[in-house]
Motif scaffolding. Structure first.
Motif, PDB file in Angstrom:
ATOM      1  N   ILE B  43      -2.037   4.188   7.401  1.00 47.00           N
ATOM      2  CA  ILE B  43      -1.823   3.160   6.378  1.00 47.00           C
ATOM      3  C   ILE B  43      -1.291   1.900   7.064  1.00 47.00           C
ATOM      4  N   ASP B  45      -0.912  -1.938   6.150  1.00 46.16           N
ATOM      5  CA  ASP B  45      -1.093  -2.975   5.123  1.00 46.16           C
ATOM      6  C   ASP B  45      -1.217  -4.344   5.772  1.00 46.16           C
ATOM      7  N   LYS B  46      -1.389  -5.359   4.952  1.00 45.68           N
ATOM      8  CA  LYS B  46      -1.700  -6.701   5.445  1.00 45.68           C
ATOM      9  C   LYS B  46      -0.676  -7.185   6.482  1.00 45.68           C
ATOM     10  N   ARG B  49      -0.914  -5.226   9.672  1.00 46.12           N
ATOM     11  CA  ARG B  49      -2.169  -5.574  10.352  1.00 46.12           C
ATOM     12  C   ARG B  49      -2.015  -6.868  11.138  1.00 46.12           C
ATOM     13  N   ASP B 122      -5.225  -0.168   3.630  1.00 48.07           N
ATOM     14  CA  ASP B 122      -4.138  -0.805   2.886  1.00 48.07           C
ATOM     15  C   ASP B 122      -3.214   0.197   2.203  1.00 48.07           C
ATOM     16  N   SER B 123      -3.811   1.283   1.726  1.00 48.80           N
ATOM     17  CA  SER B 123      -3.026   2.277   0.987  1.00 48.80           C
ATOM     18  C   SER B 123      -3.758   3.611   1.037  1.00 48.80           C
ATOM     19  N   LYS B 126      -6.867   3.384  -0.957  1.00 49.76           N
ATOM     20  CA  LYS B 126      -7.963   2.681  -0.253  1.00 49.76           C
ATOM     21  C   LYS B 126      -8.598   3.602   0.790  1.00 49.76           C
TER      22      LYS B 126
END
Lengths: 151, 151
Positions: B43, B45-46, B49, B122-123, B126
């Protein structure tokens, strides 16, 4: 009187392969090498083969030649059938693996690799024969499943 | 009164993936880790990343996770369609490449890889959604071209 040994003529797929080797030579360092010099490392006869140990990682030059051979195959298949073909290789450190040539969603050549350390062919004729066999298989696959090749 | 944050439930493909991760743990060193601990590195996330640089070689752990994800996908597709599916990856040093899942002579998933350095989802939702999308694509390909899958 016996004539001196004639040089083998490089024709068929071997000639395509030489062109691909020369295409890698962006600095012109092989300009003075003959076609025969360039194809020679692909010819590994029985005695040469036995002399190559199959322990440890395969030699990077050998892997390069393996990739050149299958890359040139892709281009030859492409030229004959007008569709793009690309290689995908999976190689373990021990010299075992798999080479796949893909056209669209179709695997046109599926080759188990083993003893990659000893990659090579008994003679120029054997190299051409093996290449022609794989090319014929690939073309037959594409003709049998055009919808998958064009997917 | 507000309840404390509930732990996300790991279900669907993510649960298959956790099983595959545990299958790698031959020494039992992750026995005391929860499923959530094991799936957590997938996982990204933005913010996470953005924090990962995309220069240099991708982290070996990231490549290992990428291979685990697609390996688990193969097994899930296999379970649903009863045919063997195997992954083939081609990855450049810069984190670009291609992942192919093959069933017989059929490429059931063909995925361009980029920015592999930042591989992740993202999760959990996702991750499951992406996996289900790829599984559905693969099953549809096999149903459309069964002769190639069985070749």
């Amino acid at each position: 009187m016996e004539a001196t040994a004639t040089l083998p003529v490089i024709e068929g797929f071997a000639a395509d392969l030489v062109r691909q080797i020369r295409a890698q030579d962006t600095h012109g360092s092989w300009d003075r090498k003959s076609d025969l010099d360039l194809i020679e490392p692909f010819i590994v006869d029985k005695d040469k083969r036995r002399a190559i140990p199959i322990i440890g990682d395969p030699d990077p030059d050998t892997i390069w030649r393996l990739e050149l051979f299958y890359g040139a195959l892709c281009l030859t298949i492409e030229r004959r059938c007008g569709r793009m073909v690309s290689p995908l290789m999976k190689l373990s450190h021990e010299g075992f693996g798999r080479m796949v040539l893909a056209c669209g969603r179709l695997i046109v050549v599926n080759k188990a690799l083993r003893d990659v350390h000893r990659f090579g062919f008994d003679s120029l004729e054997k190299l051409n024969a093996e290449a022609e066999k794989l090319i014929a298989q690939a073309i037959a696959m594409i003709e049998q499943f055009p919808a998958v090749a064009d997917y």
